[in-house]
Structures are given as C-alpha cells and as structure tokens.
Write a protein that holds these residues in place. Sequence first.
Motif, short mmCIF file in Angstrom:
data_model
loop_
_atom_site.label_atom_id
_atom_site.label_comp_id
_atom_site.label_asym_id
_atom_site.label_seq_id
_atom_site.Cartn_x
_atom_site.Cartn_y
_atom_site.Cartn_z
N VAL A 1 0.85 -1.21 0.00
CA VAL A 1 0.00 0.00 0.00
C VAL A 1 0.88 1.25 0.00
O VAL A 1 0.68 2.18 -0.80
N SER A 2 1.87 1.29 0.87
CA SER A 2 2.75 2.45 0.96
C SER A 2 3.57 2.62 -0.31
O SER A 2 3.72 3.74 -0.83
N VAL B 1 -7.18 3.14 -1.37
CA VAL B 1 -6.74 2.54 -0.12
C VAL B 1 -7.91 2.40 0.85
O VAL B 1 -8.03 1.41 1.56
N ALA B 2 -8.80 3.39 0.86
CA ALA B 2 -9.98 3.29 1.72
C ALA B 2 -10.83 2.08 1.33
O ALA B 2 -11.39 1.40 2.20
N PHE B 3 -10.92 1.80 0.05
CA PHE B 3 -11.65 0.63 -0.42
C PHE B 3 -11.00 -0.65 0.11
O PHE B 3 -11.69 -1.55 0.62
N LEU B 4 -9.67 -0.73 0.03
CA LEU B 4 -8.96 -1.90 0.56
C LEU B 4 -9.14 -2.00 2.08
O LEU B 4 -9.38 -3.08 2.61
N MET C 1 -3.70 0.66 7.19
CA MET C 1 -3.51 0.60 5.74
C MET C 1 -3.71 1.98 5.13
O MET C 1 -2.96 2.40 4.24
N TRP C 2 -4.72 2.68 5.60
CA TRP C 2 -5.00 4.02 5.09
C TRP C 2 -3.83 4.95 5.39
O TRP C 2 -3.38 5.73 4.55
N LEU C 3 -3.29 4.85 6.62
CA LEU C 3 -2.14 5.66 7.00
C LEU C 3 -0.92 5.27 6.16
O LEU C 3 -0.16 6.15 5.75
N SER C 4 -0.73 4.00 5.90
CA SER C 4 0.39 3.58 5.05
C SER C 4 0.30 4.22 3.68
O SER C 4 1.31 4.62 3.10
N LEU D 1 -10.87 -2.55 12.33
CA LEU D 1 -10.82 -1.09 12.14
C LEU D 1 -9.40 -0.54 12.24
O LEU D 1 -8.99 0.28 11.42
N THR D 2 -8.65 -1.00 13.22
CA THR D 2 -7.29 -0.50 13.39
C THR D 2 -6.42 -0.92 12.21
O THR D 2 -5.61 -0.13 11.72
N THR D 3 -6.59 -2.14 11.75
CA THR D 3 -5.82 -2.60 10.59
C THR D 3 -6.19 -1.77 9.36
O THR D 3 -5.31 -1.35 8.60
N GLY D 4 -7.47 -1.53 9.16
CA GLY D 4 -7.91 -0.70 8.04
C GLY D 4 -7.34 0.71 8.14
O GLY D 4 -6.87 1.27 7.14
N ALA D 5 -7.35 1.27 9.33
CA ALA D 5 -6.79 2.61 9.53
C ALA D 5 -5.28 2.61 9.27
O ALA D 5 -4.74 3.56 8.70
#
Length: 173
Positions: free
Chosen positions: A52-53, A92-95, A116-119, A110-114
């Motif tokens: 993702v990053s 990334v939000a979709f992923l 990924m979004w931060l990455s 939720l934390t994992t999704g967040a």
Amino acid sequence: MEQIIADMYHETQTPYPVIFARLAAAILFGGIIGLEREARDRPAGLRTHILVSLAAAMFAIISIESVHMPGFADDQVRIDPLRVIEAVTAGVAFLAAGMIVFSRGEVKGLTTGAGMWLSGGIGLALGFGHWFIAAFATGAALVVLFILARMQIALGMEEKQGPAAVDDEKAGG
C-alpha cells in the motif's frame, strides 16, 4: 530498438536516485506499521502495508513526473497532483474497508484498516518528497499501535491479543 531504450531512460524531474530512495523509504515505513499488525496476527500485515505504501509513493512520483512530461506541456492538458491524492485515498480506503468485519455484534479490523489508510498517506508523503512528515506519521503510528495498545490492556479496556495472548490461553492464564 533504440527508441525503446531511449524511452526507458528518459530524463525525469526528480533524479532517479531520489526516486528510488523515496520508494525504498515507503517500503521501510510501510513495513514498520505492517510489522506491528503482523505481530498482532492481523490479516493485513507486513506485505500488505508495504505494498500500500509503495503503491501510493509510486503514484505520487508518477504524478510529479507527469506534470513535467513534454507531451503534457500543452495548455489544454491539465494534470492535477491533488487528483492523485484523492484517487490513492479512495483506493486505499476501499482496501481498508475490506478489512473491517462485523461479527457477533463486534466490529473487527478497524485498526488494521486505519493502518492501511495511513500507510497510503505515508507513501504519498514520501512520493512527493515529504520525508519528515512521513517519518513523523510513522512514529506517531508506532506510539498509537504499541504504547496506547499497552495502556488500553493495562486499564482493562482491551483484551490481550496476538501470539502472547495465545500463549497465555494455552498456559491457562
């Protein structure tokens, strides 16, 4: 054949060593967040966060380079780097949304999704050359993921999770 080789090595606005350093940093910074998720045995771990990053950084670099390409210098062609940010954020939000699961009355992931979004955001920052912003965000993520998680466990707000929790259960504790 010469045209193909020339196309592979055309001039860039950003020197290639800088581009490669930005991509390498995206791998490193995304990997730091992914390691924490991996240590907690989450579905999106090291490789996912790195990809993702790295992808976000690549999109940012391509955006910068596209603005400066000779074929796009025409007044009728408009390339907006902010649209790249919007597209990466949406992708990334979709992923990340795919990581969120509602099961037995509880929301998980939720934390994992967040993360990924931060990455993705960290990758964008690095791709655009904002090293200190990316480094600070990575450090802040570690504080949130490690220190705040330990505080929540200590205060009884969250159950122990990950490999240590599994070992505790096996030991009867």
